[in-house]
Design a protein around this motif. Structure first.
Motif, short mmCIF file in Angstrom:
data_model
loop_
_atom_site.label_atom_id
_atom_site.label_comp_id
_atom_site.label_asym_id
_atom_site.label_seq_id
_atom_site.Cartn_x
_atom_site.Cartn_y
_atom_site.Cartn_z
N ALA A 507 -9.83 27.14 40.54
CA ALA A 507 -8.69 26.23 41.41
C ALA A 507 -9.03 26.84 43.03
N GLU A 508 -9.01 27.42 42.90
CA GLU A 508 -8.56 27.76 44.21
C GLU A 508 -9.12 27.71 45.05
N SER A 509 -10.98 28.08 45.34
CA SER A 509 -12.11 27.70 45.72
C SER A 509 -11.78 26.11 46.22
N LEU A 510 -10.98 25.15 45.00
CA LEU A 510 -11.12 23.77 45.29
C LEU A 510 -9.67 23.50 45.88
N ARG A 511 -9.32 24.50 45.71
CA ARG A 511 -7.58 24.33 46.84
C ARG A 511 -7.86 23.92 48.07
N GLN A 512 -8.62 25.09 48.15
CA GLN A 512 -9.22 25.19 49.87
C GLN A 512 -10.54 24.28 50.87
N GLU A 513 -11.34 23.88 49.68
CA GLU A 513 -12.25 22.32 49.77
C GLU A 513 -11.25 21.25 50.29
N LEU A 514 -10.30 20.86 49.00
CA LEU A 514 -9.70 19.62 49.41
C LEU A 514 -8.56 20.03 50.19
N ALA A 515 -8.37 21.09 51.46
CA ALA A 515 -7.86 21.34 52.19
C ALA A 515 -8.41 20.88 53.10
N LYS A 516 -10.46 20.66 53.82
CA LYS A 516 -10.86 20.68 54.45
C LYS A 516 -10.70 18.93 54.66
N LEU A 517 -10.74 18.73 53.73
CA LEU A 517 -10.99 17.49 53.89
C LEU A 517 -10.12 16.11 54.55
N SER A 518 -10.91 15.38 56.00
CA SER A 518 -10.22 14.78 56.43
C SER A 518 -10.73 12.78 55.81
N THR A 519 -9.31 12.16 55.48
CA THR A 519 -9.47 11.08 55.27
C THR A 519 -9.37 9.63 56.45
N PRO A 520 -10.31 9.47 57.50
CA PRO A 520 -10.24 8.58 58.22
C PRO A 520 -8.61 6.83 57.25
N ASP A 521 -8.03 6.83 58.31
CA ASP A 521 -7.05 5.89 57.55
C ASP A 521 -6.90 4.05 58.58
N GLY A 522 -8.57 4.20 58.67
CA GLY A 522 -8.54 2.64 59.38
C GLY A 522 -8.69 2.48 60.95
N SER A 523 -7.93 3.52 61.64
CA SER A 523 -7.92 3.47 62.99
C SER A 523 -8.00 5.37 63.71
N GLU A 524 -7.83 5.51 64.87
CA GLU A 524 -8.25 6.63 65.29
C GLU A 524 -7.96 7.91 64.51
N ASP A 525 -6.85 7.40 64.01
CA ASP A 525 -6.47 8.56 63.53
C ASP A 525 -7.08 9.18 61.54
N ILE A 526 -6.95 10.36 61.64
CA ILE A 526 -7.07 10.64 59.75
C ILE A 526 -6.43 11.46 59.59
N VAL A 527 -6.36 11.13 58.28
CA VAL A 527 -5.44 11.61 57.12
C VAL A 527 -6.37 13.24 56.26
N LYS A 528 -4.85 14.09 56.78
CA LYS A 528 -5.17 15.21 55.96
C LYS A 528 -4.13 15.72 54.82
N PHE A 529 -4.81 15.74 53.36
CA PHE A 529 -3.31 16.45 52.76
C PHE A 529 -4.23 17.87 52.26
N THR A 530 -3.17 18.13 51.12
CA THR A 530 -3.26 19.64 50.13
C THR A 530 -3.09 18.93 49.09
N VAL A 531 -3.14 20.03 48.23
CA VAL A 531 -3.04 19.92 46.76
C VAL A 531 -2.03 21.57 46.80
N SER A 532 -1.39 21.16 45.14
CA SER A 532 -1.12 21.76 44.51
C SER A 532 -1.65 22.42 42.93
N CYS A 533 -1.89 23.27 42.48
CA CYS A 533 -2.33 23.57 41.30
C CYS A 533 -1.48 24.22 40.46
N GLY A 534 -1.84 23.46 38.92
CA GLY A 534 -1.31 24.95 37.61
C GLY A 534 -2.25 25.03 36.97
N VAL A 535 -2.25 26.29 36.71
CA VAL A 535 -3.67 27.17 35.06
C VAL A 535 -3.21 27.03 34.59
N SER A 536 -3.59 27.08 33.49
CA SER A 536 -3.04 28.02 31.96
C SER A 536 -4.92 28.07 31.14
#
Length: 574
Positions: A507-536
């Motif tokens: 889950a930690e490896s996935l969280r780090q990879e997702l934090a690197k992603l950049s999603t275009p917003d249709g203009s010149e800007d990009i959208v960055k996002f993060t996630v929170s994870c719970g494990v059991s």
């Protein structure tokens, strides 16, 4: 001008007569019977026309008015080559139309109509009995023809047994014992062996039959093949029924195609073998071979061969989209580059028919190989065509089934498994976990401040964020587990054979990879996002799936409280 009720009714039936499925069924019947057909609505509008080079030569024409629920809905004109078959073919056309018009919109009723049509068309006697009430709910026309009984004569199973086996002692001993064995086979989930028996007909005569019992849910379907005057033609019809029967079962596509090959081989000359070859997705090369009677090295050599003119009988038939008959392989141009392969298989002639789907696309080929130079007769040609059409139906049915399964089990935005499918897989995995004494873990992850992304950039960008998350998650998790979407911005991961420590690391490896992603917003800007994870995990504990998910959800809540963009593993309270 306001249309009359009569006009509205006819317009409704015009539309229903134009149903593609109905017209396809009529086309299949016309092709199978070499018939030409012209279908008009009640107001004279031409709805459908079918003709071929052969049917244009037909001299005999039959016209019939179509009536449904006391309303005239159209007319059918039929051109046939054999006038003796005209009435029977017309009756089949009208039955197909009647069945289509009465057909319910639900898939269950569609299947019931399809099933009954198959039973009505079957060349052997069939009864359909409710296993709970013991009522005889259906007997097909061949049943009445063979035994002479109508449904009124045998309303229940007991009535049938009394009529068919009038000797009370025989019925109470032999038949009772046979019935018990049938029930035992059903309980064990085993197929009931075929039984040779004698049945007393309505006119007092006795027929020797081969009885076959199968169960469809709570209904007992019994077929009776008349052995009294079995001929080569009847053998072929039985082969066809057996292949049709396979389509009604839950057999896999591989099992159906192998069954088609085996049944045709059992019905043709000694020394003849069959194959079904399927094309790949590009429709340019052979991808699969179903030919159990041909040598393995021959089958292996076929895989990957590109179709084309002069690529044996099958490669040429698939390329041209039409039947190819090679009577002598050693002297035919189509086999010039493949004579060594033919010698390897010990075949000297090959008759190949393309397998076409309902759109006319080539899916593969069905072929009969002979160990001597041979020419097919009309029955052989008919059998090849029938086998190819049946293979096409099996392939299309399987494709439809896969599409339905994908629709039922997939999230349409991300392509991940949906909530329902995820919990089915997780429940199954949890059972295996306890049986095999191996751990299993669940991760729940949530996009941080996803509402803000939607509010600031719009829902289209929000959807793109979810799709990017899904793609990255599938790549990181790979074959370690299953990624699913629970709903909204919440996702879950099933990790069989992973303990709490391992799952937290993934889950930690996935969280780090997702934090690197950049999603275009249709203009010149990009959208960055993060996630929170719970494990059991169920490490050393036998807990339910609901509890496992609840613990992961609790850990996710803790991750949100800790500032988001982190992974928290559930720890039991001290």
């Amino acid at each position: 001008m306001t249309p009359s009720l009569d006009t509205l009714c006819h317009s409704q039936f015009d539309c229903r007569l134009d149903n593609p499925t109905l017209l396809k069924a009529i086309t299949n019947l016309c092709e199978a019977t070499d018939s030409g057909l012209l279908l008009h609505s009640a107001n004279g509008t031409e709805i459908f026309r079918f003709s071929s080079l052969r049917t244009r030569q037909a001299q005999h024409q039959v016209t019939s008015i179509l009536v449904h629920h006391l309303e005239r809905i159209g007319t059918v004109k039929l051109n046939v080559i054999d006038p003796d078959k005209a009435d029977a073919i017309m009756m089949c056309v009208k039955q197909i139309i009647e069945s289509s018009l009465d057909q319910d919109v639900t898939s269950e009723n569609n299947e019931n109509h399809h099933f009954r049509d198959i039973l009505n068309a079957a060349p052997i006697a069939i009864s359909y009995i409710n296993g709970q009430t013991r009522n005889v709910e259906f007997i097909n026309p061949m049943f009445q023809e063979v035994f002479g009984y109508s449904l009124d004569d045998i309303p229940t199973m007991d009535d049938w047994l009394e009529r068919a086996y009038p000797d009370e002692s025989f019925r109470n001993n032999i038949i009772a014992s046979r019935s018990q064995k049938i029930a035992d086979y059903r309980t064990l989930g085993l197929p009931v062996p075929d039984i040779r028996t004698h049945v007393v007909c309505r006119d007092g005569s006795t027929r020797q039959v081969l009885q076959r019992v199968r169960w469809l849910g709570e209904h007992r379907v019994t077929s009776y093949m008349d052995l009294s005057a079995l001929s080569e033609t009847e053998n072929r019809m039985q082969t066809r029924y057996g292949m049709l029967e396979m389509l009604l079962t839950n057999a896999t596509l591989d099992e159906v195609l192998i069954s088609i090959v085996r049944r045709i081989e059992n019905n043709i000359n000694t020394g003849s073998r069959c194959s079904v070859l399927l094309l790949d997705k590009t429709h340019t090369s052979f991808e699969k071979s179903y030919a159990p009677s041909l040598p393995k090295n021959y089958n292996d050599a076929i895989i990957g061969v590109q179709i084309g003119l002069g690529v044996g009988s099958c490669g040429t038939a698939a390329y041209l989209g039409k039947r190819v008959i090679v009577e002598d392989i050693m002297t035919n141009e189509y086999w010039r580059d493949f004579t060594a392969l033919a010698q390897l298989a010990g075949v000297q002639s090959c008759w190949s028919q393309p397998i076409l789907n309902s759109a006319g696309d080539v899916l593969g080929t069905f072929a009969i190989y002979n160990d001597t130079p041979s020419s097919p007769n009309n029955d052989d040609i008919d059998l090849i065509g029938f086998a190819a059409r049946l293979a096409a139906i099996a392939i299309e049915n399987r494709s439809t089934q896969l599409d339905l399964e994908n629709w039922a089990f997939s999230d349409h935005l991300t392509g991940l498994v949906n909530r329902r499918r995820f919990f089915e897989l997780a429940e199954r995995s949890l059972v295996e976990s306890y049986q095999q004494h191996i751990p299993m873990s669940v991760v729940i992850l949530d996009v941080d401040r996803f509402k803000k992304i939607n509010d600031q950039f719009g829902h289209i960008v929000g959807d793109n964020v979810l799709k990017a998350l899904a793609k990255c998650s599938k790549h990181v998790i790979g074959n370690q587990g299953v990624v699913g979407r629970l709903g909204g911005e919440e996702f879950t991961i099933l990790l069989p054979e992973s303990n709490l420590l391992q799952a937290t690391s993934i889950a930690e490896s996935l969280r780090q990879e997702l934090a690197k992603l950049s999603t275009p917003d249709g203009s010149e800007d990009i959208v960055k996002f993060t996630v929170s994870c719970g494990v059991s995990s169920n490490d050393d504990l036998e807990i339910s799936l609901d509890e496992l998910v609840s613990r992961a959800d609790h850990a996710l809540y803790q991750a949100k409280r800790n500032g988001r963009n982190c992974v928290i593993a559930y720890q039991q309270p001290e």
